[in-house]
Design a protein around this motif. Structure first.
Motif, short mmCIF file in Angstrom:
data_model
loop_
_atom_site.label_atom_id
_atom_site.label_comp_id
_atom_site.label_asym_id
_atom_site.label_seq_id
_atom_site.Cartn_x
_atom_site.Cartn_y
_atom_site.Cartn_z
N UNK A 181 -7.52 11.78 10.74
CA UNK A 181 -8.53 11.41 11.05
C UNK A 181 -8.77 9.99 11.75
N UNK A 182 -8.25 9.52 12.52
CA UNK A 182 -8.37 7.78 12.59
C UNK A 182 -7.98 7.74 14.11
N UNK A 183 -8.63 6.93 15.05
CA UNK A 183 -8.58 6.31 16.97
C UNK A 183 -8.76 4.92 16.13
N UNK A 184 -7.02 4.12 17.03
CA UNK A 184 -6.93 3.17 17.33
C UNK A 184 -6.95 2.69 18.95
N UNK A 185 -7.90 1.68 19.30
CA UNK A 185 -7.18 0.21 20.43
C UNK A 185 -7.13 -0.81 20.16
N UNK A 186 -5.92 -0.62 21.29
CA UNK A 186 -5.52 -1.78 21.19
C UNK A 186 -5.63 -2.96 22.39
N UNK A 241 -1.66 2.26 7.12
CA UNK A 241 -0.34 3.64 6.58
C UNK A 241 -0.38 3.54 5.56
N UNK A 242 -1.54 3.60 4.72
CA UNK A 242 -1.91 3.97 3.56
C UNK A 242 -2.42 5.73 3.44
N UNK A 243 -2.29 6.48 3.41
CA UNK A 243 -3.10 8.05 3.18
C UNK A 243 -3.60 7.96 1.99
N UNK A 244 -4.57 8.73 0.89
CA UNK A 244 -5.22 9.51 -0.06
C UNK A 244 -5.75 10.57 0.59
N UNK A 245 -6.21 11.10 -0.91
CA UNK A 245 -7.05 12.33 -1.00
C UNK A 245 -8.06 12.71 0.26
N UNK A 246 -8.53 11.41 0.37
CA UNK A 246 -9.18 11.56 1.74
C UNK A 246 -8.85 11.66 3.23
N UNK A 247 -8.11 10.95 3.56
CA UNK A 247 -7.58 11.12 4.47
C UNK A 247 -5.76 10.83 4.86
N UNK A 248 -5.58 11.14 6.00
CA UNK A 248 -3.90 10.52 6.29
C UNK A 248 -3.64 9.04 7.07
#
Length: 293
Positions: A22-27, A121-128
């Motif tokens: 559940x991530x979107x990254x711009x560089x 770089x850390x996950x939890x129960x909400x999202x990876x």
């Protein structure tokens, strides 16, 4: 499945990753009057449905922050990642002023070697997590401290660039190095060891002035080196390695799945001989082959 795109923006760098979480990254960004509406419309489409959006700035040169004010106005950047720095400019563009505003705001997260963060770089129960890790800078390193001091005096900020790794479980590993310069990389090359990489986005747009030390190339053993956009006489073509050159390939898309990366470009005439033809449809440009990872 995730998607990495290296956008063809002329003299500059701009990338995004649509993660398989559940991530979107711009560089970085390098927008112009000619491309800014088209590219930002694409970014907004690609991040649709993603709960986390982040922008990573490698360093505040105009060819890496061009159009940042426009991008921020349109997308309301919620999380701005950069090294902790006090870079100044003799002449401040609108985009550098926005960079300073974001860098010094509560939206900023300062990245450094080994930095940890949800959901970088850390996950939890909400999202990876996004699968992004920072390999450099070591903030205690004297060469890095000197680069910070130079940037604070208004000199080139190239060597404050971080080294960024993106990896997907069971799939691709990609590395970015911003605009690190050859002399600086030679000075720090023994300070740490780089991991194996499938994709290496050559620093300083692939210029000879950003040639990667042989030691690091041996450590990473990149399966493809992406050489960016710059005058051809300035480029380091990394003979002996498989390369894709953005000057002629234009936009490059890496569609990453378990064990494979399908590669697409926007030039209909570009081809390479080192990829396997798995007869993919031309959904994201012109398919030029698949890399096993």
């Amino acid at each position: 499945m995730s998607k990495i795109k290296s956008l063809s923006v002329g003299n500059g760098d701009m990338f995004y990753i649509r993660h398989n979480s559940d991530n979107f990254t711009m560089i970085d960004c390098s927008l112009s009057a000619d491309n800014k509406h088209r590219i930002v419309n694409e970014l907004e489409r690609e991040r649709k449905g993603k709960g986390i959006t982040r922008f990573i700035s490698t360093h505040p040169d105009q060819d890496h922050i061009g159009g940042l004010a426009f991008l921020d106005d349109r997308m309301k950047i919620p999380a701005f990642y950069c090294v902790n720095n006090a870079a100044t400019k003799g002449f401040e563009t609108t985009d550098f002023k926005r960079y300073r505003q974001l860098r010094d705001s509560s939206k900023a997260f300062h990245i450094y070697k080994g930095s940890r963060r949800k959901w970088m770089n850390e996950s939890n129960a909400e999202r990876g997590s996004s699968g992004i890790n920072i390999l450099w800078p070591d903030t205690a390193n004297q060469h890095f401290k000197s680069a910070l001091a130079s940037a604070a005096r208004g000199e080139s900020p190239n060597n404050i660039s971080p080294i960024i790794k993106y990896s997907m479980d069971g799939g691709v590993t990609a590395i970015w190095m911003g605009d690190l310069e050859t002399d600086f990389m030679e000075a720090i090359k023994n300070a740490f060891t780089l991991p194996k990489a499938d994709l290496l986005f050559a620093p300083h747009h692939g210029r000879k002035s950003g040639r990667v030390p042989k030691l690091w190339l041996n450590q990473m053993a990149p399966k493809i080196i992406i050489v960016g956009e710059a005058p051809s006489t300035d480029l380091q073509y990394y003979q002996g390695y498989n390369t894709i050159t953005q000057n002629t390939a234009r936009d490059i898309v890496f569609e990453c799945d378990t064990g494979v990366v399908h590669v697409y470009v926007s030039s209909p005439t570009y081809s390479v001989g080192f990829l396997t033809n798995k007869r993919r449809p031309h959904d994201d440009g012109y398919y030029i082959g698949t890399l096993d990872v």
